[in-house]
Enzyme design. Structure first.
Site, mmCIF file in Angstrom:
data_model
loop_
_atom_site.group_PDB
_atom_site.id
_atom_site.type_symbol
_atom_site.label_atom_id
_atom_site.label_comp_id
_atom_site.label_asym_id
_atom_site.label_seq_id
_atom_site.Cartn_x
_atom_site.Cartn_y
_atom_site.Cartn_z
ATOM 1 N NE ARG A 49 -2.388 1.240 3.583
ATOM 2 C CZ ARG A 49 -3.082 1.081 4.702
ATOM 3 N NH1 ARG A 49 -4.373 0.797 4.646
ATOM 4 N NH2 ARG A 49 -2.508 1.192 5.881
ATOM 5 C CD GLU A 175 -11.885 6.096 5.313
ATOM 6 O OE1 GLU A 175 -11.312 5.006 5.502
ATOM 7 O OE2 GLU A 175 -11.358 7.019 4.669
ATOM 8 C CG LEU A 199 -6.404 3.906 3.894
ATOM 9 C CD1 LEU A 199 -5.453 4.593 2.911
ATOM 10 C CD2 LEU A 199 -5.815 3.912 5.288
HETATM 11 N N1 PDD Z 1 -5.262 4.800 10.348
HETATM 12 N N2 PDD Z 1 -9.280 4.733 7.220
HETATM 13 C C1 PDD Z 1 -8.546 5.751 7.673
HETATM 14 C C2 PDD Z 1 -8.945 7.137 7.329
HETATM 15 C C3 PDD Z 1 -7.419 5.491 8.484
HETATM 16 O O1 PDD Z 1 -6.663 6.504 8.941
HETATM 17 C C4 PDD Z 1 -7.092 4.155 8.823
HETATM 18 C C5 PDD Z 1 -5.897 3.788 9.660
HETATM 19 C C6 PDD Z 1 -7.904 3.125 8.319
HETATM 20 C C7 PDD Z 1 -7.625 1.674 8.603
HETATM 21 O O2 PDD Z 1 -6.526 1.223 7.877
HETATM 22 P P1 PDD Z 1 -5.604 0.033 8.415
HETATM 23 O O3 PDD Z 1 -6.508 -1.090 8.699
HETATM 24 O O4 PDD Z 1 -4.683 -0.216 7.293
HETATM 25 O O5 PDD Z 1 -4.922 0.528 9.663
HETATM 26 C C8 PDD Z 1 -8.986 3.441 7.506
HETATM 27 C C9 PDD Z 1 -4.001 4.550 11.020
HETATM 28 C C10 PDD Z 1 -4.002 3.388 11.927
HETATM 29 C C11 PDD Z 1 -3.564 5.840 11.684
HETATM 30 O O6 PDD Z 1 -3.554 6.841 10.995
HETATM 31 O O7 PDD Z 1 -3.210 5.830 12.858
#
Ligand code: PDD
Length: 282
Positions: A49, A175, A199
């Site tokens: 990613r 989200e 995301l």
């Molecule tokens: N944030 N959507 C947004 C806007 C996010 O910032 C995140 C994660 C996710 C979940 O993605 P993942 O499962 O890959 O962590 C979805 C991270 C953890 C952060 O900014 O701290």
């Protein structure tokens, strides 16, 4: 120790240039990777990613993703990290301030580890969420350093005694401020498609795989705020929050206001994946 480009240095030795474009424009991308018992969780997916985010903003990393993956593992070992996270970001580097891409700047990579316990109590009891309009830009698929929309939404939720903000564009739920959202409606899990409005979370993908393994019906389709408010169960998923049950939205209970049975089954399967990861490092 922290990683600055290709060097491991003490945190006190590292400095950021005041004209770093990450600092001035948010011109960069980042990743947050979970570490369980010293082992990085779903590291290759995070790295893939990251590579995509870099391509989308036309940013050349200081070196290749394979080398970076090795260095992230080394950083975890150097800091003897058990349960925690790795935060890493790459910016377009330092250059006299002007909006266009600088010709001579070199990208700047920094990464550090942080001890972080799993949110066990919240995973058990669930959290309250607050609905708020999604005011972010239209490339939410890029994990960019520009997080002001998310920061403001999260703080609004915290101010209302809620742990997460669930965002909606008009009637459509997108989200969370730092998580993806799933809603169980009529015995089917719904989550927003991975397009420019969200995301594509690494945890989201992992949860979709688990749902398939458990034969739970899934529709990768957006829901409306009205549908969300009538959901039997809601979860938000992220690297740090794992599979977090939402038991109330703006004071209205989700289902009967306790963590639902489908969520518990997902959590149990996810727990097994975590244990599997942690056992690999020992
Ligand atoms: N944030 N959507 C947004 C806007 C996010 O910032 C995140 C994660 C996710 C979940 O993605 P993942 O499962 O890959 O962590 C979805 C991270 C953890 C952060 O900014 O701290």
């Amino acid at each position: 120790m922290i990683l600055v480009n290709d060097r491991f240095v003490e945190r006190t030795e590292a400095t950021v240039d005041i004209e770093d474009r990450g600092y001035q424009f948010g011109d960069g991308v980042y990743e947050v990777i979970r570490v369980y018992g010293g082992a990085p969780f779903l590291l290759d997916e995070h790295m893939a990613r990251l590579a995509r985010s870099l391509r989308e903003i036309r940013l050349e990393p200081p070196y290749g993703i394979d080398e970076l993956t090795d260095k992230i593992r080394r950083l975890i070992t150097l800091n003897a990290l058990g349960d925690g996270i790795v935060y890493l970001q790459i910016t377009r580097g330092a250059s006299p301030r002007t909006h266009g891409f600088p010709k001579n700047a070199h990208s700047v990579l920094t990464a550090y580890t942080q001890t972080l316990d799993r949110p066990l109590q919240a995973l058990q009891e669930g959290i309250r969420a607050h609905l708020t309009e999604d005011i972010r830009w239209l490339r939410c698929d890029i994990k960019s350093l520009n997080l002001l929309g998310s920061v403001l939404a999260k703080q609004e939720a915290l101010d209302k005694g809620c742990a997460e903000a669930i965002l909606h564009r008009g009637k459509t739920v997108t989200e969370g401020s730092a998580s993806n959202v799933f809603a169980l409606i009529g015995g089917v899990w719904f989550t927003h498609p991975a397009n420019h409005l969200i995301l594509d979370g690494i945890t989201r993908r992992s949860v979709l795989r688990i749902m398939q393994e458990l034969d739970m019906p899934v529709k990768v389709e957006a829901v409306t705020v009205e549908q969300l408010l009538a959901a039997e169960e809601i979860i938000v998923t992220s690297t740090t929050q794992e599979i977090m049950p939402v038991v109330a939205v703006d004071g209205r209970p989700v289902g009967d206001g306790s963590v639902g049975p489908w969520t518990r089954r997902l959590q149990a399967a996810f727990e097994a994946a975590i244990r599997e990861t942690a056992s690999r490092s020992s």
